[in-house]
Motif scaffolding. Sequence first.
Motif, PDB file in Angstrom:
ATOM      1  N   TYR A 233      57.010  -6.429   8.701  1.00  0.00           N
ATOM      2  CA  TYR A 233      55.889  -7.148   8.078  1.00  0.00           C
ATOM      3  C   TYR A 233      54.781  -6.190   7.645  1.00  0.00           C
ATOM      4  O   TYR A 233      54.072  -6.456   6.665  1.00  0.00           O
ATOM      5  N   ALA A 234      54.598  -5.090   8.376  1.00  0.00           N
ATOM      6  CA  ALA A 234      53.584  -4.117   7.986  1.00  0.00           C
ATOM      7  C   ALA A 234      53.923  -3.504   6.627  1.00  0.00           C
ATOM      8  O   ALA A 234      53.033  -3.224   5.813  1.00  0.00           O
ATOM      9  N   LYS A 235      55.206  -3.316   6.369  1.00  0.00           N
ATOM     10  CA  LYS A 235      55.628  -2.774   5.068  1.00  0.00           C
ATOM     11  C   LYS A 235      55.365  -3.775   3.945  1.00  0.00           C
ATOM     12  O   LYS A 235      55.174  -3.383   2.789  1.00  0.00           O
ATOM     13  N   LYS A 236      55.355  -5.079   4.280  1.00  0.00           N
ATOM     14  CA  LYS A 236      55.044  -6.102   3.287  1.00  0.00           C
ATOM     15  C   LYS A 236      53.542  -6.295   3.101  1.00  0.00           C
ATOM     16  O   LYS A 236      53.112  -6.907   2.115  1.00  0.00           O
ATOM     17  N   GLY A 237      52.753  -5.816   4.065  1.00  0.00           N
ATOM     18  CA  GLY A 237      51.324  -6.063   4.075  1.00  0.00           C
ATOM     19  C   GLY A 237      50.555  -5.162   3.133  1.00  0.00           C
ATOM     20  O   GLY A 237      51.118  -4.444   2.305  1.00  0.00           O
ATOM     21  N   THR A 238      49.239  -5.204   3.282  1.00  0.00           N
ATOM     22  CA  THR A 238      48.351  -4.497   2.367  1.00  0.00           C
ATOM     23  C   THR A 238      48.021  -3.077   2.812  1.00  0.00           C
ATOM     24  O   THR A 238      47.450  -2.311   2.047  1.00  0.00           O
ATOM     25  N   SER A 239      48.341  -2.729   4.059  1.00  0.00           N
ATOM     26  CA  SER A 239      47.977  -1.410   4.562  1.00  0.00           C
ATOM     27  C   SER A 239      49.118  -0.802   5.366  1.00  0.00           C
ATOM     28  O   SER A 239      49.647  -1.413   6.289  1.00  0.00           O
ATOM     29  N   GLU A 240      49.465   0.429   5.009  1.00  0.00           N
ATOM     30  CA  GLU A 240      50.522   1.114   5.747  1.00  0.00           C
ATOM     31  C   GLU A 240      50.055   1.546   7.137  1.00  0.00           C
ATOM     32  O   GLU A 240      50.855   1.886   7.994  1.00  0.00           O
ATOM     33  N   ASN A 241      48.738   1.489   7.365  1.00  0.00           N
ATOM     34  CA  ASN A 241      48.203   1.893   8.671  1.00  0.00           C
ATOM     35  C   ASN A 241      48.730   1.016   9.802  1.00  0.00           C
ATOM     36  O   ASN A 241      48.796   1.451  10.950  1.00  0.00           O
ATOM     37  N   LEU A 242      49.066  -0.249   9.498  1.00  0.00           N
ATOM     38  CA  LEU A 242      49.584  -1.150  10.515  1.00  0.00           C
ATOM     39  C   LEU A 242      50.975  -0.737  10.992  1.00  0.00           C
ATOM     40  O   LEU A 242      51.475  -1.272  11.979  1.00  0.00           O
ATOM     41  N   LEU A 243      51.580   0.225  10.303  1.00  0.00           N
ATOM     42  CA  LEU A 243      52.903   0.705  10.704  1.00  0.00           C
ATOM     43  C   LEU A 243      52.848   1.594  11.944  1.00  0.00           C
ATOM     44  O   LEU A 243      53.777   1.616  12.757  1.00  0.00           O
ATOM     45  N   THR A 244      51.750   2.321  12.119  1.00  0.00           N
ATOM     46  CA  THR A 244      51.749   3.430  13.063  1.00  0.00           C
ATOM     47  C   THR A 244      51.906   3.007  14.517  1.00  0.00           C
ATOM     48  O   THR A 244      52.671   3.625  15.266  1.00  0.00           O
ATOM     49  N   THR A 245      51.184   1.946  14.936  1.00  0.00           N
ATOM     50  CA  THR A 245      51.230   1.565  16.348  1.00  0.00           C
ATOM     51  C   THR A 245      52.612   1.062  16.768  1.00  0.00           C
ATOM     52  O   THR A 245      53.142   1.500  17.783  1.00  0.00           O
ATOM     53  N   PRO A 246      53.234   0.109  16.010  1.00  0.00           N
ATOM     54  CA  PRO A 246      54.583  -0.300  16.416  1.00  0.00           C
ATOM     55  C   PRO A 246      55.597   0.838  16.317  1.00  0.00           C
ATOM     56  O   PRO A 246      56.541   0.900  17.098  1.00  0.00           O
TER      57      PRO A 246
END
Length: 601
Positions: A233-246
């Motif tokens: 879902y982070a890849k579908k979202g508006t910011s790639e920053n949400l990828l880092t924690t998971p």
Amino acid sequence: MSIVFFGVFISTAFSKDRYPTQTQIQAQLDKITSDTAKISYLHNTAKQYQMELDTKEDKETISFMALKAMELSENTYSARYKYLALSLMQQSMITYQRYKKAQEYGLKILEFTKQVKDADLQAEMYNAVATGYFYSNDWKNYFFYQLKSLRLYESLGQEANVASAYSSLGKASYYTNEPKEGVIYIHKALTYYESVADNDKVADLCNDMGTLFMSQEGGTDSAEFYLNKSILYAKKGTSENLLTTPQFNLAGIYVGQKKYTQALELVESALKTAKNAENMNSFTLYSVGLSYVYTEMKKYKEAESVLQNALKDSQIEGTPYLKIQIYKALNELYTQTGDATHNVEILQKYIALRDSVFNEEKAEAVTQMKVEYDTEKKEQQIVVLEDRVHTRNWLIGISSLAGILALGLLWIYRRAFRLQKQLTQQQQQAFEQQEKTMKLEQQTLQAQKELAEQKSLTLQTEMESKQRELTAATMFIQQKNELLESLQQQIKEVSVSEVNQKQIHQISQTIRRNMNFDDDWDKIKIHFEGVHPDFFDKLSTTGLTDHELRHCAYIKMKFNPKEIASLLNIDVNSVRVSRYRIKKKLGLEAEQDLPDYIGSI
């Protein structure tokens, strides 16, 4: 290497854009004419900031906005705007990790919930009160007020706020060691955000869900499922920053499964994103994590290279706390590999940097205590001002009534009017004299009170400074000597040849010069008990482990959670969890404050 992967619970959303500066905020305030509009602007601006900040500049900006709002609130009787100012003060206390003081402002906010009939505003107030209890680890009261806020949001049909409340409850369940309840709360929040196709929120909550499952025995498969879903879902979202924690959390699972290639790919991706976004906290965390993966693979040179490159990064300069984390990781790496020469060099840098950080933090604490004093002084001035206004209005009312009666009797009793006028003048003079006397008495009392508070604050600051310096020196000696003892042992095991004999001798001399005190915990414990007699005896029957007893000692010596995390080599979140377990073993109620209890022993 003792650093391990752990569940990063709250996703790190970061950006290259800085928060507004004090100059920018003041310029915007100058354009606004209404005091209430200024308070609203300050409150909305503060929402852009995280509750827990790292940079001194951002902390000072929050304090600046809070004091501005408190000053502006003097000119309004509106419960709404007084609440907005108090919530800013609460946020300021949280940024400086003065959680007990933040809770006090939450209680002041609670008083205003009785003065407003707007259910929407009441819900927001209850949420603010719950926030104060969250950071002071008072979970009973946190859940009580957060659920009150939730019920109001539900009655108003505000689905977005309902989902946000469930999300907060889920995070709190992690700290109370109730992951199963947390999963239920997060699932309810997920249902809403999936229905509105908010990919960023879904990514964030799936990471939270994965972290909750990571804390449960046998929850690895579920954790892996939700972390992969979070990445999707982070890849579908508006910011790639949400990828880092998971990605980082999933890498931890892969390391445990010895899937090192997959773990390396995930951590390197997270590290690159953090670097590009100039988020140096995450950059440091992921650098240490990457070095740990290499260490597990026995690739020690690669592990050292990652940490040394992070240390040389220009963006790390000026951030001593981050450099300390890297020094600690290098120390553990050199200890594991037996590199005594480099370990001594890192130790010396670590000692010098930690001393400078301690002195800076002590100065920062004194500054924040002055902010609190100025704020309380301002609140007292508001009360005095309101009393004066009330007295003046009463005098005006009496004088007006006397005038009306005199005019009504003028056409009947001219002589009586003269007498009434004289009486009114005498009363007015008496009232004015009384008001002058009252003002003088109030000023005298206020001056005495401020002097007493200033003396009390000065004494308290001196006592805390002396106690803090004593305990910091004691704990630092223990940490230094343990490490030096380890290095001494390593030197004994090094094969001495004619080539390296001189170098080994120099290292031994350096260690002997630094070992000025006894080097084991028992002797440090004796020193501690000389300051706090019978402390450990009173805790001996509680079933606390040695690790938990040391935690209690650090609390007694008034270390804050971040310092305790550094001393015990654990995460700040783990400090909260450890405190919760200590309270259980001590038989304390949820509303009882652990530092207060330890301080009374």
